[in-house]
Design a protein around this motif. Structure first.
Motif, PDB file in Angstrom:
ATOM      1  N   GLY A 318    -107.330 -39.052 -18.017  1.00  0.00           N
ATOM      2  CA  GLY A 318    -105.829 -39.185 -18.081  1.00  0.00           C
ATOM      3  C   GLY A 318    -105.424 -39.288 -19.445  1.00  0.00           C
ATOM      4  O   GLY A 318    -104.391 -38.626 -19.775  1.00  0.00           O
ATOM      5  N   GLY A 319    -105.912 -40.122 -20.231  1.00  0.00           N
ATOM      6  CA  GLY A 319    -105.732 -40.263 -21.635  1.00  0.00           C
ATOM      7  C   GLY A 319    -106.243 -39.261 -22.591  1.00  0.00           C
ATOM      8  O   GLY A 319    -105.199 -38.716 -23.632  1.00  0.00           O
ATOM      9  N   THR A 320    -107.070 -38.510 -22.149  1.00  0.00           N
ATOM     10  CA  THR A 320    -107.538 -37.511 -22.989  1.00  0.00           C
ATOM     11  C   THR A 320    -106.291 -36.446 -22.719  1.00  0.00           C
ATOM     12  O   THR A 320    -105.945 -35.694 -23.649  1.00  0.00           O
ATOM     13  CB  THR A 320    -108.859 -36.741 -22.429  1.00  0.00           C
ATOM     14  OG1 THR A 320    -109.754 -37.567 -22.569  1.00  0.00           O
ATOM     15  CG2 THR A 320    -109.030 -35.337 -23.056  1.00  0.00           C
ATOM     16  N   GLY A 321    -105.946 -35.995 -21.741  1.00  0.00           N
ATOM     17  CA  GLY A 321    -104.881 -35.215 -21.616  1.00  0.00           C
ATOM     18  C   GLY A 321    -103.391 -35.588 -22.208  1.00  0.00           C
ATOM     19  O   GLY A 321    -102.675 -34.648 -22.785  1.00  0.00           O
ATOM     20  N   ASN A 322    -103.108 -36.771 -22.172  1.00  0.00           N
ATOM     21  CA  ASN A 322    -102.198 -37.409 -22.691  1.00  0.00           C
ATOM     22  C   ASN A 322    -102.244 -37.229 -24.490  1.00  0.00           C
ATOM     23  O   ASN A 322    -101.456 -37.068 -24.690  1.00  0.00           O
ATOM     24  CB  ASN A 322    -101.978 -38.948 -22.609  1.00  0.00           C
ATOM     25  CG  ASN A 322    -100.722 -39.624 -23.102  1.00  0.00           C
ATOM     26  OD1 ASN A 322     -99.897 -38.944 -23.536  1.00  0.00           O
ATOM     27  ND2 ASN A 322    -100.353 -40.644 -22.220  1.00  0.00           N
ATOM     28  N   GLY A 323    -103.474 -37.561 -25.076  1.00  0.00           N
ATOM     29  CA  GLY A 323    -103.655 -37.479 -26.394  1.00  0.00           C
ATOM     30  C   GLY A 323    -103.240 -35.787 -26.895  1.00  0.00           C
ATOM     31  O   GLY A 323    -102.641 -35.609 -27.794  1.00  0.00           O
ATOM     32  N   ALA A 324    -103.816 -35.004 -26.237  1.00  0.00           N
ATOM     33  CA  ALA A 324    -103.392 -33.603 -26.404  1.00  0.00           C
ATOM     34  C   ALA A 324    -102.154 -32.968 -26.184  1.00  0.00           C
ATOM     35  O   ALA A 324    -101.585 -32.342 -26.977  1.00  0.00           O
ATOM     36  CB  ALA A 324    -104.394 -32.564 -25.354  1.00  0.00           C
TER      37      ALA A 324
END
Length: 410
Positions: A318-324
């Motif tokens: 989820g954090g990876t998606g958030n960062g992108a």
């Protein structure tokens, strides 16, 4: 892997961007060092959750006020001067904090620093398209977001260590120095590289309405306003329920909460750093939709976690998606808004989405039962899935449409 890395680091070859990058690095770490110190200082002075919550609130609430009321300042005045002034104000605030003795004074000074940040960050991202060529705009945004996200991992640890060893006043001095260093870097950037032209004013309220209209009339900007606004409704509730999932649902205690928090931080760094490669491969509209969908999958599946390790892995996703997604937000506004209204566009979008994040946080905190974290995460995942669909529908270029070069998504 070497070729993508070269492209991702290419913006650092431009002196103006390199100075901005170093400014952001120093001030971001210093800010998070001080954020931990502020919370500890107020907790030790008052032992009151209300005062701790107040100092956290004034960290972002002024950004909402800037966007709703003072956005024209970002386009009417020289951005470099605004950024330097914001750094100097923040340096003065943290240099003064060791000498105040009441919780109210600490919160008031923190609010002044928050107001200065409300001008600094939009000025950075509004000026960025003038610092690098268009083909390097995505990697430039990715680098700035990566350094900010990495600060979330480094700053609190350093802040806790400094505060434990030498007290909160030492952390305040460190942050004051970081803002002076930031100002020294910013002042070396030629003003013309941060702003092609200052906006002619037709009166404050007319200028403010022009900024609102720019967001509502351009699809890339509207995509961020609506899609990220919907996403903030989900993430605000997930943020509140995170500690309850770790401690009440999965019985993993404080260490488990740290794992979830660290998982999201790790994902933010990964997502922001590699976001430019995703945008280059899929185009901004698909990249935005994929980023939001990854958030939906991460937190939606996380609702069904059988243990803290599965939940932490889902937080990384989820954090990876958030960062992108955050990088895509910046790109959509930068490409969709002309330079003369870009500052107002950024502040309006930031204030609206921060406002929705705050509403979601308050409602979740007030309404969520102590054993309801799984349902909150599941509902948050569904909300993020809706945001993904909305983001793609608005960010993509309709067939046959004629789109200006800076607004083209694909």
């Amino acid at each position: 892997m070497r070729r993508p890395s070269v492209r991702q680091l290419a913006p650092l070859g431009h002196a103006g961007f390199r100075l901005l990058f170093l400014s952001t690095l120093g001030s971001s770490i210093g800010t998070l060092v001080a954020a931990v110190a502020l919370a500890i200082d107020l907790k030790d002075r008052t032992n009151s959750g209300l005062w701790v919550g107040a100092v956290l609130l004034v960290g972002f609430l002024p950004t909402v006020l800037v966007g709703l009321l003072f956005g024209p300042v970002l386009d009417r005045f020289e951005r470099r001067k605004l950024m330097v002034a914001a750094d100097l104000v923040r340096a003065a605030v943290f240099a003064a904090l060791p000498f105040v003795g009441t919780a109210g004074a600490i919160v008031a000074l923190a609010a002044v620093a928050g107001l200065a940040t409300g001008f600094f960050r939009p000025a950075v991202y509004a000026g960025l398209p003038n610092l690098v060529p268009e083909e390097q705009l995505a990697p430039a945004n990715a680098l700035l977001q990566t350094v900010e996200n990495a600060s979330w991992a480094i700053g609190p640890i350093v802040g806790g260590a400094i505060t434990a060893a030498a007290g909160p006043h030492a952390a305040y001095w460190v942050n004051a120095a970081s803002f002076l260093v930031s100002a020294a870097f910013v002042v070396r950037i030629p003003a013309r590289l941060l702003q092609s032209a200052t906006s002619l004013t037709r009166g404050h309220w007319s200028d403010l309405k022009e900024g609102y209209a720019a967001v509502l009339q351009h699809r890339p900007l509207l995509a961020v306003l609506l899609a990220w606004g919907i996403a903030c409704l989900g993430t605000g509730a997930i943020d509140v329920s995170e500690v309850f999932l770790a401690k009440n649902t999965l019985h993993a205690g404080d260490v488990g909460y740290g794992l979830l928090y660290g998982g999201i931080g790790t994902g933010l760094v990964i997502g922001s750093f590699f976001s430019s490669s995703v945008v280059e491969r899929f185009g901004i509209a698909r990249a935005y939709a994929l980023s939001l969908a990854l958030m939906a999958i991460g937190f939606g599946v996380g609702a069904a976690s059988v243990d803290i390790w599965m939940a932490a892995a889902c937080c990384v996703v989820g954090g990876t998606g958030n960062g992108a997604a955050v990088v895509c937000n910046a790109l959509l506004v930068q490409r969709g808004a002309p330079d003369e209204v870009r500052g107002r566009a950024f502040t309006f979008v930031m204030s609206a989405t921060f406002g929705l994040l705050g509403v979601s946080t308050v409602l979740a905190g007030a309404l969520m039962p102590a054993d309801g974290a799984r349902w909150v995460w599941f509902a948050g995942g569904l909300t993020l899935a809706v945001a993904s669909v909305v983001g793609y529908a608005l960010a993509r270029v309709p067939s046959g449409a004629v789109v200006p070069a800076e607004a083209s998504a694909n």
